[in-house]
Design a protein around this motif. Structure first.
Motif, PDB file in Angstrom:
ATOM      1  N   GLY A  75       4.971  32.307  -1.374  1.00 56.85           N
ATOM      2  CA  GLY A  75       6.167  31.599  -0.920  1.00 56.85           C
ATOM      3  C   GLY A  75       6.208  30.159  -1.405  1.00 56.85           C
ATOM      4  N   TYR A  76       5.148  29.733  -2.119  1.00 53.53           N
ATOM      5  CA  TYR A  76       5.086  28.354  -2.636  1.00 53.53           C
ATOM      6  C   TYR A  76       4.796  28.375  -4.128  1.00 53.53           C
ATOM      7  CZ  TYR A  76       4.330  27.106   2.311  1.00 53.53           C
ATOM      8  OH  TYR A  76       4.440  26.948   3.665  1.00 53.53           O
ATOM      9  N   ARG A  77       5.369  27.421  -4.840  1.00 49.18           N
ATOM     10  CA  ARG A  77       5.065  27.280  -6.273  1.00 49.18           C
ATOM     11  C   ARG A  77       5.178  25.811  -6.650  1.00 49.18           C
ATOM     12  NH1 ARG A  77       4.846  30.301 -11.128  1.00 49.18           N
ATOM     13  NH2 ARG A  77       5.855  29.307 -12.889  1.00 49.18           N
ATOM     14  N   GLY A  78       4.054  25.211  -7.016  1.00 49.95           N
ATOM     15  CA  GLY A  78       4.045  23.785  -7.357  1.00 49.95           C
ATOM     16  C   GLY A  78       3.828  22.928  -6.111  1.00 49.95           C
ATOM     17  N   ARG A  79       3.686  21.619  -6.339  1.00 45.48           N
ATOM     18  CA  ARG A  79       3.473  20.697  -5.219  1.00 45.48           C
ATOM     19  C   ARG A  79       4.341  19.449  -5.370  1.00 45.48           C
ATOM     20  NH1 ARG A  79      -2.896  19.872  -4.359  1.00 45.48           N
ATOM     21  NH2 ARG A  79      -2.949  19.808  -6.624  1.00 45.48           N
ATOM     22  N   ILE A  80       4.617  18.816  -4.242  1.00 45.65           N
ATOM     23  CA  ILE A  80       5.328  17.531  -4.246  1.00 45.65           C
ATOM     24  C   ILE A  80       4.556  16.566  -3.351  1.00 45.65           C
ATOM     25  CG2 ILE A  80       7.693  18.295  -4.748  1.00 45.65           C
ATOM     26  CD1 ILE A  80       8.160  18.232  -1.695  1.00 45.65           C
ATOM     27  N   ALA A  81       4.789  15.272  -3.561  1.00 43.79           N
ATOM     28  CA  ALA A  81       4.085  14.261  -2.767  1.00 43.79           C
ATOM     29  C   ALA A  81       4.947  13.820  -1.591  1.00 43.79           C
ATOM     30  CB  ALA A  81       3.752  13.062  -3.650  1.00 43.79           C
ATOM     31  N   VAL A 123       0.856  -1.193   0.000  1.00 41.38           N
ATOM     32  CA  VAL A 123       0.000   0.000   0.000  1.00 41.38           C
ATOM     33  C   VAL A 123       0.889   1.239   0.000  1.00 41.38           C
ATOM     34  CG1 VAL A 123      -1.838   1.252   1.213  1.00 41.38           C
ATOM     35  CG2 VAL A 123      -1.709  -1.249   1.392  1.00 41.38           C
ATOM     36  N   VAL A 124       0.522   2.218  -0.855  1.00 41.75           N
ATOM     37  CA  VAL A 124       1.193   3.521  -0.836  1.00 41.75           C
ATOM     38  C   VAL A 124       0.165   4.545  -0.389  1.00 41.75           C
ATOM     39  CG1 VAL A 124       2.334   5.318  -2.197  1.00 41.75           C
ATOM     40  CG2 VAL A 124       2.755   2.908  -2.718  1.00 41.75           C
ATOM     41  N   SER A 125       0.436   5.196   0.753  1.00 46.08           N
ATOM     42  CA  SER A 125      -0.442   6.283   1.209  1.00 46.08           C
ATOM     43  C   SER A 125       0.275   7.585   0.896  1.00 46.08           C
ATOM     44  CB  SER A 125      -0.672   6.157   2.715  1.00 46.08           C
ATOM     45  OG  SER A 125      -1.482   7.229   3.161  1.00 46.08           O
ATOM     46  N   GLN A 126      -0.424   8.551   0.322  1.00 47.23           N
ATOM     47  CA  GLN A 126       0.273   9.794  -0.043  1.00 47.23           C
ATOM     48  C   GLN A 126      -0.586  11.034   0.131  1.00 47.23           C
ATOM     49  OE1 GLN A 126       1.380   8.942  -4.208  1.00 47.23           O
ATOM     50  NE2 GLN A 126       0.114  10.675  -4.788  1.00 47.23           N
ATOM     51  N   ARG A 127       0.095  12.172   0.246  1.00 50.61           N
ATOM     52  CA  ARG A 127      -0.536  13.493   0.304  1.00 50.61           C
ATOM     53  C   ARG A 127       0.309  14.428  -0.557  1.00 50.61           C
ATOM     54  NH1 ARG A 127      -3.020  10.476   2.915  1.00 50.61           N
ATOM     55  NH2 ARG A 127      -4.113  10.728   4.896  1.00 50.61           N
ATOM     56  N   LEU A 128      -0.303  15.550  -0.935  1.00 45.67           N
ATOM     57  CA  LEU A 128       0.439  16.567  -1.664  1.00 45.67           C
ATOM     58  C   LEU A 128       0.686  17.762  -0.747  1.00 45.67           C
ATOM     59  CD1 LEU A 128      -1.310  16.569  -5.169  1.00 45.67           C
ATOM     60  CD2 LEU A 128       0.879  15.556  -4.571  1.00 45.67           C
ATOM     61  N   VAL A 129       1.926  18.267  -0.754  1.00 38.78           N
ATOM     62  CA  VAL A 129       2.258  19.484   0.004  1.00 38.78           C
ATOM     63  C   VAL A 129       2.814  20.511  -0.973  1.00 38.78           C
ATOM     64  CG1 VAL A 129       2.684  18.363   2.222  1.00 38.78           C
ATOM     65  CG2 VAL A 129       4.561  18.570   0.586  1.00 38.78           C
ATOM     66  N   ARG A 130       2.659  21.782  -0.620  1.00 37.88           N
ATOM     67  CA  ARG A 130       3.166  22.829  -1.504  1.00 37.88           C
ATOM     68  C   ARG A 130       4.684  22.901  -1.441  1.00 37.88           C
ATOM     69  NH1 ARG A 130      -0.153  28.138  -0.082  1.00 37.88           N
ATOM     70  NH2 ARG A 130       0.005  27.280   2.020  1.00 37.88           N
ATOM     71  N   ARG A 131       5.293  23.108  -2.607  1.00 38.93           N
ATOM     72  CA  ARG A 131       6.749  23.203  -2.716  1.00 38.93           C
ATOM     73  C   ARG A 131       7.182  24.659  -2.533  1.00 38.93           C
ATOM     74  NH1 ARG A 131      10.870  20.474  -5.885  1.00 38.93           N
ATOM     75  NH2 ARG A 131       9.382  18.974  -6.696  1.00 38.93           N
ATOM     76  N   ILE A 132       8.279  24.868  -1.808  1.00 34.81           N
ATOM     77  CA  ILE A 132       8.798  26.226  -1.613  1.00 34.81           C
ATOM     78  C   ILE A 132       9.223  26.800  -2.966  1.00 34.81           C
ATOM     79  CG2 ILE A 132      10.610  27.628  -0.509  1.00 34.81           C
ATOM     80  CD1 ILE A 132      10.714  25.491   1.716  1.00 34.81           C
TER      81      ILE A 132
END
Length: 552
Positions: free
Chosen positions: A485-491, A435-444
């Motif tokens: 202060g954020y641009r784009g997202r990473i998991a 199982v892969v559990s994931q979320r997206l957070v904003r990238r600096i």
């Protein structure tokens, strides 16, 4: 003004080599693009470095257009056509001088043309290309369409409604420009929210909603009607929710838009989900897995059979992970079939089936039919009910590799969720590979990223989780990131590989807490810890990680 060439300036500053300049010039001859654009695409320098060179070497001021107070009267001095052609926006005038923000302040031909057409001495300032394009849409196109539409509505509401399909009418231009602006700002969703006295237009950028425009209340019906015409929905039906789809080409990119309507007390709310086909991630190396999780996930995908589940809430990037996984497995010697609702991205060489509940083609029915088509790999868009879960699990036990998604909070609760749905523990134990559990957070944002000392709270959190506190990073806010202060997202991910000991525990129907303790003891990196690793790498902030991951 001393007329220097951009390439010479960059070589003098030591940002690029002569060899890189020659390569870029060669590429420029083929593509007919500006040299600056070619250098940025080749990755020889960043937009911020380019701006700094022009600012310091030539003394050209840098302006941030995000909160700039524009003089609206200047839009009549420089026409929209000219602003688009030269990528410029007028800022202010002082006497016979006109200050103009330019993406390329070394475009002397543009400066001369602007001087001759306006009669002003042109004083260039530099701004990013993204900011200028957003400003042109907002201060030229959108405002003009809104003004025209308000005039038309004050004259004749019925006349406006007859123009809903006319490509040159103000309402059509207004809606098209809002969609274009959303794509330009990398929005994933557009919300049209009818309020008691207005129509609020909001964009979701990097997972966060922000109000982009507020339109007058009497424009609500025509705007919503136009959206429904574009999505082939019934404009006369306003009492029940409807779903549709729009395909458009914007800025040379194919954009797929899913449209959903919902009746509210003030009118129909419309949400548009924007799927940029060209921006789809199709490489598992670009999904943000850490050094431990990536080989583990690869090994799971390379198993000949079994069930792999990607879990997380809506908007956590599950689809991107699934598509990148299918792309990794896709080859001529395997038969891959998917059943999805809806088919978001089209993959070459993969047989994709669209769920259609109106004709009775559900996930369960589609999955049964797929298994008669001699598949090697099966992807089920989502396990929503017991019937689909049972068929998927049985398929994984009869020589098929099955990939799917499930809505759970973390990787270990996925096991208990399957049992709660009614799947026997022995079936879960024998079929589940991982199982892969994931979320997206904003990238600096890279353009305004600065090193800072962690606060007392941040330091204690890092120490509590077993990390050595050191320098962390924040984005100060700039025009490129709309001052966020954020641009784009990473998991951030948590990967649970099911081993023999865990299978025995599942057979004994143990608790999620016991599964977690066993997994952590065997080296599983929890969601919050993967997030903190990415904080220390300077990719995101502790606030972002705590927004999506539980600190237990």
């Amino acid at each position: 003004m001393i007329r220097k060439r951009l390439g010479d300036l960059l070589v003098e500053s030591g940002l690029i080599t002569e060899e890189q300049l020659q390569k870029a010039l060669q590429e420029q001859k083929t593509t007919k693009q500006k040299l600056g654009d070619v250098l940025l695409q080749q990755g020889y320098l960043s937009e911020n470095q380019l701006i700094e060179v022009l600012e310091f070497q030539l003394g050209i001021p840098h302006v941030s257009l995000f909160k700039y107070k524009f003089d609206q009267s200047l839009t009549s001095v420089i026409t929209e056509a000219m602003a688009r052609r030269y990528q410029v926006i007028p800022l202010r005038k002082e006497g016979n001088k006109l200050m103009v923000a330019m993406a390329d302040p070394l475009d002397y031909f543009a400066i001369d043309d602007l001087r001759m057409s306006t009669g002003f001495q042109i004083e260039p300032a530099i701004a990013t290309k993204d900011e200028i394009q957003r400003a042109i849409i907002r201060y030229y196109s959108l405002q003009e369409s809104v003004n025209e539409l308000m005039e038309d509505l004050s004259v004749d509401q019925e006349m406006v409604e007859t123009e809903l399909a006319d490509e040159d009418s103000p309402i059509v231009r207004l809606v098209n420009q809002l969609i274009q602006q959303a794509v330009q700002t990398r929005a994933s969703d557009i919300h049209f929210d009818p309020q008691e006295d207005s129509l609020r237009v909001r964009f979701r950028v990097d997972g966060v909603l922000r109000t982009e425009r507020t339109l007058p209340r009497h424009m609500t019906n025509v705007v919503i009607a136009r959206l429904k015409i574009m999505a082939n929905l019934n404009i006369a039906e306003r009492r029940i929710p409807q779903d549709g789809r729009i395909k458009q080409e914007i800025n040379m990119k194919e954009i797929d838009i899913r449209v959903s309507t919902l009746p509210t007390i003030y009118g129909e709310k419309v949400v548009m989900r924007i799927l940029d086909v060209s921006a789809a991630i199709n490489d598992i190396n670009r999904l943000g897995f850490n050094k431990r999780n990536l080989p583990l996930f690869r090994r799971m995908l390379e198993q000949p059979n079994g069930l792999i589940l990607i879990t997380g809430p809506t908007g956590s990037g599950k689809s991107s992970t699934l598509y990148a996984s299918l792309n990794y497995l896709n080859s001529e010697d395997v038969n891959i079939i998917t059943v999805e609702d809806p088919v978001e991205y089209h993959l070459d060489g993969v047989n994709q089936v669209q769920v259609n509940t109106q004709t009775g083609l559900t996930f369960a029915k589609g999955l049964r039919s797929i298994l008669r088509q001699d598949p090697d790999i099966v992807m089920v868009g989502e396990i929503r009910d017991l019937e689909t879960a049972e068929i998927a699990i049985r398929a994984s036990m009869t020589g098929h590799l099955v990939l799917s998604t499930l809505h759970t909070n973390d990787s270990v609760t996925t096991v208990t969720r399957l049992v709660e749905m009614g799947i026997h523990p022995f079936l879960v134990a024998s079929s589940l590979t991982g199982v892969v559990s994931q979320r997206l957070v904003r990238r600096i944002c890279n353009d305004c990223k600065r090193e800072v000392e962690p606060s007392e709270h941040e330091r204690s959190l890092l120490e509590k989780r077993g990390f050595k506190p050191q320098k962390i990073y924040r984005g100060e806010g700039c025009g490129n990131c709309a001052m966020t202060g954020y641009r784009g997202r990473i998991a951030i991910q948590e990967v649970l590989a099911v081993d023999d000991a865990l299978r025995r525990m599942i057979l004994e129907n143990r608790t999620a807490r016991e599964y977690r303790m066993h997994a952590v003891k065997n080296g599983m990196v929890l969601l919050i810890d993967d997030g903190l690793l990415k904080v220390l790498q300077g990719l995101t902030t502790i606030e972002e990680v705590l927004r999506v991951a539980v600190n237990d």
